[in-house]
Write an enzyme that holds these catalytic residues in place. Structure first.
Site, PDB file in Angstrom:
ATOM      1  N   GLU A 190       0.828   5.355  10.528  1.00 13.59           N
ATOM      2  CA  GLU A 190       1.192   5.066   9.129  1.00 13.59           C
ATOM      3  C   GLU A 190       1.286   6.376   8.344  1.00 13.59           C
ATOM      4  OE1 GLU A 190       2.535   3.415   6.921  1.00 13.59           O
ATOM      5  OE2 GLU A 190       1.205   1.854   6.143  1.00 13.59           O
ATOM      6  N   ASP A 191       2.043   6.373   7.247  1.00 16.23           N
ATOM      7  CA  ASP A 191       2.139   7.578   6.416  1.00 16.23           C
ATOM      8  C   ASP A 191       0.910   7.743   5.525  1.00 16.23           C
ATOM      9  OD1 ASP A 191       2.787   5.373   4.835  1.00 16.23           O
ATOM     10  OD2 ASP A 191       4.526   6.307   3.879  1.00 16.23           O
ATOM     11  N   ASP A 225      -3.376   3.326   1.014  1.00 17.25           N
ATOM     12  CA  ASP A 225      -3.724   3.341  -0.399  1.00 17.25           C
ATOM     13  C   ASP A 225      -4.695   2.181  -0.641  1.00 17.25           C
ATOM     14  OD1 ASP A 225      -3.494   3.890  -3.137  1.00 17.25           O
ATOM     15  OD2 ASP A 225      -1.623   2.819  -3.363  1.00 17.25           O
ATOM     16  N   PHE A 236      -0.032  10.257  -6.894  1.00 10.64           N
ATOM     17  CA  PHE A 236       1.144   9.799  -6.163  1.00 10.64           C
ATOM     18  C   PHE A 236       1.814  11.010  -5.516  1.00 10.64           C
ATOM     19  CE2 PHE A 236       5.422   8.280  -5.413  1.00 10.64           C
ATOM     20  CZ  PHE A 236       5.157   7.024  -4.892  1.00 10.64           C
ATOM     21  N   ARG A 263      11.945  12.291   0.742  1.00 13.83           N
ATOM     22  CA  ARG A 263      11.372  12.093   2.082  1.00 13.83           C
ATOM     23  C   ARG A 263      11.580  13.311   2.971  1.00 13.83           C
ATOM     24  NH1 ARG A 263      10.003   6.662   2.774  1.00 13.83           N
ATOM     25  NH2 ARG A 263      11.340   5.158   1.733  1.00 13.83           N
TER      26      ARG A 263
HETATM   27  P1  5GP Z   1      -1.146   0.069   0.404  1.00 16.60           P
HETATM   28  O1  5GP Z   1      -0.708  -1.274   0.913  1.00 16.60           O
HETATM   29  O2  5GP Z   1      -2.188   0.737   1.258  1.00 16.60           O
HETATM   30  O3  5GP Z   1      -1.573  -0.006  -1.039  1.00 16.60           O
HETATM   31  O4  5GP Z   1       0.136   0.965   0.355  1.00 16.60           O
HETATM   32  C1  5GP Z   1       0.637   1.589   1.451  1.00 16.60           C
HETATM   33  C2  5GP Z   1       2.070   1.984   1.219  1.00 16.60           C
HETATM   34  O5  5GP Z   1       2.302   2.346  -0.141  1.00 16.60           O
HETATM   35  C3  5GP Z   1       2.366   3.227   2.019  1.00 16.60           C
HETATM   36  O6  5GP Z   1       2.837   2.906   3.301  1.00 16.60           O
HETATM   37  C4  5GP Z   1       3.395   3.931   1.161  1.00 16.60           C
HETATM   38  O7  5GP Z   1       4.677   3.476   1.498  1.00 16.60           O
HETATM   39  C5  5GP Z   1       3.063   3.515  -0.254  1.00 16.60           C
HETATM   40  N1  5GP Z   1       2.259   4.519  -0.972  1.00 16.60           N
HETATM   41  C6  5GP Z   1       0.954   4.472  -1.295  1.00 16.60           C
HETATM   42  N2  5GP Z   1       0.565   5.585  -1.954  1.00 16.60           N
HETATM   43  C7  5GP Z   1       1.664   6.362  -2.016  1.00 16.60           C
HETATM   44  C8  5GP Z   1       1.899   7.676  -2.552  1.00 16.60           C
HETATM   45  O8  5GP Z   1       1.034   8.380  -3.094  1.00 16.60           O
HETATM   46  N3  5GP Z   1       3.172   8.152  -2.414  1.00 16.60           N
HETATM   47  C9  5GP Z   1       4.178   7.436  -1.823  1.00 16.60           C
HETATM   48  N4  5GP Z   1       5.370   8.015  -1.767  1.00 16.60           N
HETATM   49  N5  5GP Z   1       3.988   6.214  -1.305  1.00 16.60           N
HETATM   50  C10 5GP Z   1       2.739   5.685  -1.399  1.00 16.60           C
END
Ligand code: 5GP
Length: 173
Positions: free
Chosen positions: A95-96, A99, A148, A161
């Site tokens: 995963e990238d 959050d 962010f 990206r």
């Molecule tokens: P979660 O479900 O954990 O809240 O969110 C995960 C997804 O939200 C990540 O796969 C990503 O695509 C996006 N995301 C969460 N934080 C960031 C951030 O700081 N920057 C970006 N570009 N995407 C984020």
């Protein structure tokens, strides 16, 4: 819109990716891996990571989305999933960023339901203080504060990206 100075430079990222790949290669010695990248955000990390892993592997992707602009929607949609039977596979999800944990938790449960031999999770970034759902993480590139970020695969409205580093993104100066 402002993309700040690199939070992690290309050099720092490449060093960390090599360390993670080294640990993964060690942990999976004598096994074969199925490495699954979660798109789109993980594409750059994924391709750097697999290039440095030294055990035999196959790869696939999951295309999932849960995020609108800079706010998590809490809704996860899967547009493409791992193909075929994974009951004989040691799966490593890549995963990238984690959050709230909602996306990864959803994907993790989906994969577990298909009965892989084992499942581990590797995320490039971890925004731990934002976590709502606790997801077990096995490999983490960097922990980051509640900001962010864009670059190295991560976007704002599908842009940035391609940046080869990670920066904090602000809508206004
Ligand atoms: P979660 O479900 O954990 O809240 O969110 C995960 C997804 O939200 C990540 O796969 C990503 O695509 C996006 N995301 C969460 N934080 C960031 C951030 O700081 N920057 C970006 N570009 N995407 C984020």
């Amino acid at each position: 819109m402002i993309v700040g100075k690199p939070l992690f430079t290309t050099h720092q990222i490449q060093n960390r990716v090599q360390e993670l790949a080294g640990r993964i290669s060690h942990d999976y010695a004598k096994k074969e891996l199925l490495v699954v990248g979660i798109l789109k955000g993980a594409f750059m990390f994924f391709s750097d990571l697999v290039r440095n892993i030294e055990v035999p592997l196959t790869l696939d992707f999951i295309i999932a989305s849960s995020y609108m602009k800079t706010q998590s929607t809490g809704e996860v949609k899967v547009f493409y999933d791992i193909r075929g039977d994974i009951s004989e596979s040691h799966v490593l999800l890549v995963e990238d960023i984690v959050d709230t944990g909602i996306t990864l938790n959803h994907i993790r449960e989906r994969v577990i339901a298909r009965g892989p031999k084992s499942l581990k999770i590797c995320s490039f970034l971890d925004k731990r203080e934002r976590r709502i759902v606790d997801v077990p993480m096995d490999y983490i590139g960097f922990e980051i504060p509640n900001e962010f970020v864009v670059g190295y695969g991560l976007d704002y409205e599908n842009r940035f990206r391609n940046l080869p580093y990670i920066s904090i993104f602000k809508k206004k100066a």
